[in-house]
Design a protein around this motif. Structure first.
Motif, mmCIF file in Angstrom:
data_model
loop_
_atom_site.group_PDB
_atom_site.id
_atom_site.type_symbol
_atom_site.label_atom_id
_atom_site.label_comp_id
_atom_site.label_asym_id
_atom_site.label_seq_id
_atom_site.Cartn_x
_atom_site.Cartn_y
_atom_site.Cartn_z
ATOM 1 N N ASN A 2 42.848 34.445 41.526
ATOM 2 C CA ASN A 2 42.291 34.652 40.290
ATOM 3 C C ASN A 2 43.523 35.344 39.343
ATOM 4 N N GLU A 41 34.112 25.614 40.710
ATOM 5 C CA GLU A 41 34.430 27.111 40.515
ATOM 6 C C GLU A 41 33.928 27.351 38.991
ATOM 7 N N THR A 42 33.180 28.635 39.013
ATOM 8 C CA THR A 42 32.520 28.897 37.560
ATOM 9 C C THR A 42 33.041 30.174 37.012
ATOM 10 N N ASN A 43 33.849 30.957 37.949
ATOM 11 C CA ASN A 43 34.848 31.830 37.161
ATOM 12 C C ASN A 43 36.011 31.269 36.632
ATOM 13 N N LYS A 44 36.069 31.842 34.919
ATOM 14 C CA LYS A 44 36.994 30.977 34.475
ATOM 15 C C LYS A 44 38.498 31.355 34.692
ATOM 16 N N ILE A 45 38.787 32.607 35.040
ATOM 17 C CA ILE A 45 39.983 33.080 35.732
ATOM 18 C C ILE A 45 40.553 32.348 36.814
ATOM 19 N N LYS A 46 39.575 32.056 37.893
ATOM 20 C CA LYS A 46 39.809 31.416 39.012
ATOM 21 C C LYS A 46 39.906 29.932 38.997
#
Length: 186
Positions: free
Chosen positions: A35, A115-120
């Motif tokens: 991240n 991957e749905t976490n934008k930072i990851k």
């Protein structure tokens, strides 16, 4: 893009023990979590206003890392300009988004969850671009909430400029010096 060298003065926040190790071995550990904002590398505050960059590095050690004893290390980082994934450059931002869309398409075709976490996801895409195209650093103006005083709402307007150097060879080993240090609590 031209091939001229760009030199940055960067400020890296760490704890007392980390600083001692960096100064002894003239080597930084790469941040390589999934991240990281600008991918794998060594992070520096490079704001044009030196005092602002130092203050941001200090706030990072206190408000995010919660180091009791901190050190701000000053370093000189030199990189060929065509090896910097600079998100202030519209062409490079567009390149990022092309890669991002391609990664989504490729991932869907392979039947893998995206991957749905934008930072990851940003971290994955930036690492892919740097590895594929040979970028050695990434640079961005960014809003970092822990640099703000408590009670100040988050913003979409950047409050700092960061540089992520992907390896130690970009850093002048003789330039690494303690700029500031002390206790965050007391």
């Amino acid at each position: 893009m031209d091939n001229e060298k760009r030199t940055f003065i960067g400020y890296h926040g760490t704890d007392y023990e980390g600083a001692q190790c960096i100064l002894k071995f003239k080597n930084f550990n790469l941040s390589s979590n999934d991240n990281e904002w600008l991918g794998t590398g060594i992070y520096f505050f490079i704001d044009k206003n030196k005092n602002k960059a130092i203050t941001n590095a200090h706030k990072w050690t206190k408000n995010y890392k919660h180091f009791k004893f901190y050190r701000i290390l000053k370093s000189v980082i030199t990189i060929d300009s065509n090896k910097i994934l600079d998100f202030d450059n519209e062409i490079l931002r567009d390149l990022y988004h092309e890669y991002r869309h391609k990664k989504v398409e490729d991932t869907k075709k392979r039947g893998i969850d995206i991957e749905t976490n934008k930072i990851k996801f940003d971290c994955q895409v930036i690492n892919d671009i740097c590895d594929t195209l040979g970028f050695l650093a990434s640079k961005q103006q960014r809003y970092i909430s822990v640099l703000e005083d408590k009670g100040v709402p988050n913003s979409e307007i950047p409050n700092c400029t960061i540089l992520c150097a992907r390896n130690n060879n970009l850093i002048d080993k003789n330039s690494i010096k303690v700029q500031k240090g002390g206790s965050n609590y007391g």
